[in-house]
Design a protein around this motif. Structure first.
Motif, mmCIF file in Angstrom:
data_model
loop_
_atom_site.group_PDB
_atom_site.id
_atom_site.type_symbol
_atom_site.label_atom_id
_atom_site.label_comp_id
_atom_site.label_asym_id
_atom_site.label_seq_id
_atom_site.Cartn_x
_atom_site.Cartn_y
_atom_site.Cartn_z
ATOM 1 N N ALA A 118 0.813 -1.215 0.000
ATOM 2 C CA ALA A 118 0.000 0.000 0.000
ATOM 3 C C ALA A 118 0.848 1.266 0.000
ATOM 4 O O ALA A 118 0.454 2.279 -0.579
ATOM 5 C CB ALA A 118 -0.942 0.003 1.203
ATOM 6 N N ALA A 119 2.004 1.207 0.654
ATOM 7 C CA ALA A 119 2.881 2.383 0.761
ATOM 8 C C ALA A 119 4.327 1.891 0.766
ATOM 9 O O ALA A 119 4.855 1.524 1.819
ATOM 10 C CB ALA A 119 2.568 3.172 2.024
ATOM 11 N N PRO A 120 4.979 1.856 -0.392
ATOM 12 C CA PRO A 120 6.323 1.302 -0.472
ATOM 13 C C PRO A 120 7.325 1.900 0.523
ATOM 14 O O PRO A 120 8.184 1.187 1.043
ATOM 15 C CB PRO A 120 6.746 1.587 -1.915
ATOM 16 N N LEU A 121 7.203 3.183 0.847
ATOM 17 C CA LEU A 121 8.149 3.793 1.778
ATOM 18 C C LEU A 121 7.959 3.316 3.215
ATOM 19 O O LEU A 121 8.828 3.534 4.065
ATOM 20 C CB LEU A 121 8.079 5.309 1.709
ATOM 21 N N SER A 122 6.850 2.630 3.484
ATOM 22 C CA SER A 122 6.672 2.071 4.824
ATOM 23 C C SER A 122 7.719 1.000 5.113
ATOM 24 O O SER A 122 7.961 0.654 6.273
ATOM 25 C CB SER A 122 5.264 1.489 4.995
ATOM 26 N N ALA A 123 8.378 0.506 4.079
ATOM 27 C CA ALA A 123 9.465 -0.461 4.273
ATOM 28 C C ALA A 123 10.610 0.150 5.080
ATOM 29 O O ALA A 123 11.425 -0.587 5.653
ATOM 30 C CB ALA A 123 9.976 -0.969 2.929
ATOM 31 N N LEU A 124 10.661 1.463 5.167
ATOM 32 C CA LEU A 124 11.649 2.104 6.051
ATOM 33 C C LEU A 124 11.332 1.827 7.516
ATOM 34 O O LEU A 124 12.219 1.861 8.366
ATOM 35 C CB LEU A 124 11.692 3.614 5.797
ATOM 36 N N ASP A 125 10.077 1.546 7.838
ATOM 37 C CA ASP A 125 9.641 1.250 9.205
ATOM 38 C C ASP A 125 9.478 -0.243 9.457
ATOM 39 O O ASP A 125 9.202 -0.647 10.588
ATOM 40 C CB ASP A 125 8.312 1.947 9.510
ATOM 41 N N LEU A 126 9.588 -1.046 8.412
ATOM 42 C CA LEU A 126 9.385 -2.483 8.544
ATOM 43 C C LEU A 126 10.650 -3.220 8.126
ATOM 44 O O LEU A 126 11.360 -2.745 7.245
ATOM 45 C CB LEU A 126 8.197 -2.930 7.687
ATOM 46 N N PRO A 127 10.957 -4.346 8.701
ATOM 47 C CA PRO A 127 10.175 -5.017 9.723
ATOM 48 C C PRO A 127 10.099 -4.170 10.992
ATOM 49 O O PRO A 127 10.836 -3.192 11.153
ATOM 50 C CB PRO A 127 10.920 -6.333 9.979
#
Length: 132
Positions: free
Chosen positions: A74-83
């Motif tokens: 849904a939001a590729p930049l959320s990978a900065l917060d994941l895992p």
């Protein structure tokens, strides 16, 4: 158990035991729940390799791809917060466990809360870790 939330969405809880003991308990808890541990970084040990001193500080990266993948789709930049990450650190002799709240990740990446529901497991996991 004391819990504090900073204006930046960082949740901090108090845990009994040393940083090493709490980190070991957390890994055991994650294993028991079938949660993947992607990495563990002993930041104090890394500092020592550079001739520096840092309070006991361990960062554990963990998650469940079934929960994180929809968030990153849904939001590729959320990978900065994941895992997800839990910081276990010594605060003048008191062991703390800190992490970004799922709500702060949801807000930061403008996500529908339904997409990030799976991230809320971090609250229950850290509650179990820090219960008195």
């Amino acid at each position: 158990m004391t819990t504090e939330t900073s204006p930046y969405g960082v949740v901090t809880k108090t845990a009994a035991g040393s940083v090493a003991e709490v980190a070991a308990r957390f890994r055991e808890l994650l294993d028991a729940k079938g949660v993947t541990v992607f990495a563990e970084v002993d930041q104090a040990a890394a500092a020592r390799t550079a001739g520096l001193t840092l309070r006991d500080t361990v960062l554990i990266l963990f998650g469940n791809p079934a929960a994180g993948t929809p968030v990153m789709a849904a939001a590729p930049l959320s990978a900065l917060d994941l895992p997800l990450k839990a910081l276990i650190w010594d605060d003048a002799g008191v062991t703390r466990v800190s992490y970004y709240s799922p709500e702060s990740i949801t807000d930061r990446h403008h996500l529908d809360p339904a997409v990030t529901t799976g991230l809320s497991a971090i609250n229950a996991l850290t509650d179990a870790l820090t219960k008195a």
